[in-house]
Design an enzyme around this catalytic site. Sequence first.
Site, PDB file in Angstrom:
ATOM      1  N   SER A   8       1.534  18.085   6.822  1.00 34.38           N
ATOM      2  CA  SER A   8       2.957  18.115   7.515  1.00 34.38           C
ATOM      3  C   SER A   8       3.279  19.443   8.112  1.00 34.38           C
ATOM      4  O   SER A   8       3.077  20.538   7.315  1.00 34.38           O
ATOM      5  CB  SER A   8       4.184  17.806   6.501  1.00 34.38           C
ATOM      6  OG  SER A   8       5.350  18.197   7.139  1.00 34.38           O
ATOM      7  N   HIS A  33       1.038  15.192  10.430  1.00 32.16           N
ATOM      8  CA  HIS A  33       2.326  14.679  10.193  1.00 32.16           C
ATOM      9  C   HIS A  33       3.296  15.443  10.714  1.00 32.16           C
ATOM     10  O   HIS A  33       3.435  16.668  10.524  1.00 32.16           O
ATOM     11  CB  HIS A  33       2.560  14.670   8.399  1.00 32.16           C
ATOM     12  CG  HIS A  33       3.826  13.907   8.176  1.00 32.16           C
ATOM     13  ND1 HIS A  33       3.737  12.502   7.958  1.00 32.16           N
ATOM     14  CD2 HIS A  33       5.093  14.167   7.585  1.00 32.16           C
ATOM     15  CE1 HIS A  33       5.028  12.108   7.543  1.00 32.16           C
ATOM     16  NE2 HIS A  33       5.768  13.149   7.290  1.00 32.16           N
ATOM     17  N   ASP A  35       7.339  15.996  11.053  1.00 33.36           N
ATOM     18  CA  ASP A  35       8.743  15.722  10.572  1.00 33.36           C
ATOM     19  C   ASP A  35       9.827  15.913  11.348  1.00 33.36           C
ATOM     20  O   ASP A  35      10.230  17.261  11.523  1.00 33.36           O
ATOM     21  CB  ASP A  35       8.842  16.476   9.093  1.00 33.36           C
ATOM     22  CG  ASP A  35       8.153  16.094   7.999  1.00 33.36           C
ATOM     23  OD1 ASP A  35       8.278  14.758   7.906  1.00 33.36           O
ATOM     24  OD2 ASP A  35       7.254  16.772   7.233  1.00 33.36           O
ATOM     25  N   MET A  37      13.597  15.986  12.148  1.00 31.28           N
ATOM     26  CA  MET A  37      14.998  15.765  10.959  1.00 31.28           C
ATOM     27  C   MET A  37      16.175  16.399  12.038  1.00 31.28           C
ATOM     28  O   MET A  37      16.084  17.366  12.864  1.00 31.28           O
ATOM     29  CB  MET A  37      15.125  16.807   9.879  1.00 31.28           C
ATOM     30  CG  MET A  37      13.809  16.703   9.205  1.00 31.28           C
ATOM     31  SD  MET A  37      13.954  17.841   7.882  1.00 31.28           S
ATOM     32  CE  MET A  37      12.581  17.497   6.833  1.00 31.28           C
ATOM     33  N   HIS A  66       7.273  11.242  11.604  1.00 30.68           N
ATOM     34  CA  HIS A  66       8.198  10.775  10.810  1.00 30.68           C
ATOM     35  C   HIS A  66       9.720  11.114  11.327  1.00 30.68           C
ATOM     36  O   HIS A  66       9.959  12.334  10.826  1.00 30.68           O
ATOM     37  CB  HIS A  66       7.831  11.546   9.381  1.00 30.68           C
ATOM     38  CG  HIS A  66       8.674  10.915   8.059  1.00 30.68           C
ATOM     39  ND1 HIS A  66       8.858  11.887   7.175  1.00 30.68           N
ATOM     40  CD2 HIS A  66       9.820  10.170   8.034  1.00 30.68           C
ATOM     41  CE1 HIS A  66       9.670  11.257   6.282  1.00 30.68           C
ATOM     42  NE2 HIS A  66      10.469  10.146   6.873  1.00 30.68           N
ATOM     43  N   MET A  68      13.465  11.335  10.815  1.00 32.13           N
ATOM     44  CA  MET A  68      14.709  11.384   9.756  1.00 32.13           C
ATOM     45  C   MET A  68      15.690  11.621  10.838  1.00 32.13           C
ATOM     46  O   MET A  68      16.423  12.573  10.434  1.00 32.13           O
ATOM     47  CB  MET A  68      14.190  12.229   8.641  1.00 32.13           C
ATOM     48  CG  MET A  68      13.202  11.955   7.763  1.00 32.13           C
ATOM     49  SD  MET A  68      12.503  13.468   6.815  1.00 32.13           S
ATOM     50  CE  MET A  68      11.477  13.884   8.020  1.00 32.13           C
ATOM     51  N   MET A 137       8.949   7.592   0.428  1.00 32.44           N
ATOM     52  CA  MET A 137       9.232   9.071   0.115  1.00 32.44           C
ATOM     53  C   MET A 137       9.126   9.066  -1.439  1.00 32.44           C
ATOM     54  O   MET A 137       9.723   8.312  -2.164  1.00 32.44           O
ATOM     55  CB  MET A 137      10.891   9.230   0.496  1.00 32.44           C
ATOM     56  CG  MET A 137      10.808   9.320   1.956  1.00 32.44           C
ATOM     57  SD  MET A 137       9.738  10.141   3.013  1.00 32.44           S
ATOM     58  CE  MET A 137      10.218  12.110   2.248  1.00 32.44           C
ATOM     59  N   ASP A 175       5.038  10.719   0.738  1.00 31.91           N
ATOM     60  CA  ASP A 175       5.469  11.825   1.295  1.00 31.91           C
ATOM     61  C   ASP A 175       6.310  12.573   0.278  1.00 31.91           C
ATOM     62  O   ASP A 175       7.456  12.012   0.045  1.00 31.91           O
ATOM     63  CB  ASP A 175       6.262  11.462   2.538  1.00 31.91           C
ATOM     64  CG  ASP A 175       6.521  12.784   3.489  1.00 31.91           C
ATOM     65  OD1 ASP A 175       6.147  13.682   2.942  1.00 31.91           O
ATOM     66  OD2 ASP A 175       7.068  12.598   4.612  1.00 31.91           O
TER      67      ASP A 175
HETATM   68  C1  DX5 Z   1      10.465  15.724   3.602  1.00 31.64           C
HETATM   69  C2  DX5 Z   1       9.430  15.574   4.740  1.00 31.64           C
HETATM   70  C3  DX5 Z   1       7.999  15.950   4.108  1.00 31.64           C
HETATM   71  C4  DX5 Z   1       7.611  17.197   3.673  1.00 31.64           C
HETATM   72  C5  DX5 Z   1       6.476  17.382   2.699  1.00 31.64           C
HETATM   73  O1  DX5 Z   1      11.484  15.484   4.305  1.00 31.64           O
HETATM   74  O2  DX5 Z   1       9.264  14.357   5.111  1.00 31.64           O
HETATM   75  O3  DX5 Z   1       6.830  15.640   5.188  1.00 31.64           O
HETATM   76  O4  DX5 Z   1       7.140  18.024   4.976  1.00 31.64           O
HETATM   77  O5  DX5 Z   1       6.583  18.753   2.149  1.00 31.64           O
HETATM   78  P1  DX5 Z   1       5.927  18.871   0.934  1.00 31.64           P
HETATM   79  O6  DX5 Z   1       4.329  18.452   0.868  1.00 31.64           O
HETATM   80  O7  DX5 Z   1       6.105  20.473   0.824  1.00 31.64           O
HETATM   81  O8  DX5 Z   1       6.767  18.147  -0.378  1.00 31.64           O
HETATM   82 ZN    ZN Z   2       7.588  13.326   6.351  1.00 31.28          ZN
END
Ligand code: DX5
Ligand code: ZN
Length: 216
Positions: A8, A33, A35, A37, A66, A68, A137, A175
């Site tokens: 990620s 990956h 993310d 948000m 991904h 969110m 998750m 994840d």
């Molecule tokens: C959390 C994200 C993850 C995050 C994982 O909301 O979707 O992808 O980056 O990070 P680690 O591996 O540090 O838990």
């Molecule tokens: Zn993620």
Amino acid sequence: MNRIISPSILAADFGNLKSECEMINESAAEWLHIDVMDGSFVPNISFGFPVLEAVKKHCKKPLDVHLMIVHPEKYVKRFADAGAYLLTFHLETVENPLEVIELIKAQGIKVGISINPDVPVRELEPYLDKVDLVLLMTVFAGYGGQKFIEESYSRISELKEMINRKNAHCLIEVDGGVSLDNANKLFQQGVNVLVAGSAVFKAENQIDTISKMLNA
Ligand code: DX5
Ligand code: ZN
């Protein structure tokens, strides 16, 4: 069975995004990956299209995006145009999941569906034969660096059984809190894709960590 590591980028050094992408290119990571948000579905805000486009320019690996965000359906085309290989949205964020699945498929890219740890796994059942991937998750979406929720193992088993029962072919991705300590157990359980942020990008030897995770 496929085993994929999808580091990620959230945990990367954003001041050196190009070299972080080059590290991924050289590594055994099959995907990267991304993310996204929005500060609404999750409390945190990460980044949007300009960063995704910069990553796309330098990263040769398929981008595992991904979302969110609320109203993911509004942005499907833009994420597809920005270079997403796989676009995953949260079941919690949409009124009509089947419509969103079709919207993503219509862009000619792969589609994933995700749930947070407090959503019953059975709620995914109607979609298993319609998506390419289910993202469970293993922490609450929103931040990197959280602790893996141990109850996730029974949720993975439940999902695996449901997929087998339906004779569906979707991949299972997890994840949150994934590290060298739990990678083997997760792959053994039948998880196909491990997302790892901190465990990869904060490691002293990132390339080595990715290989070790893959062969855990
Ligand atoms: C959390 C994200 C993850 C995050 C994982 O909301 O979707 O992808 O980056 O990070 P680690 O591996 O540090 O838990
Ligand atoms: Zn993620």
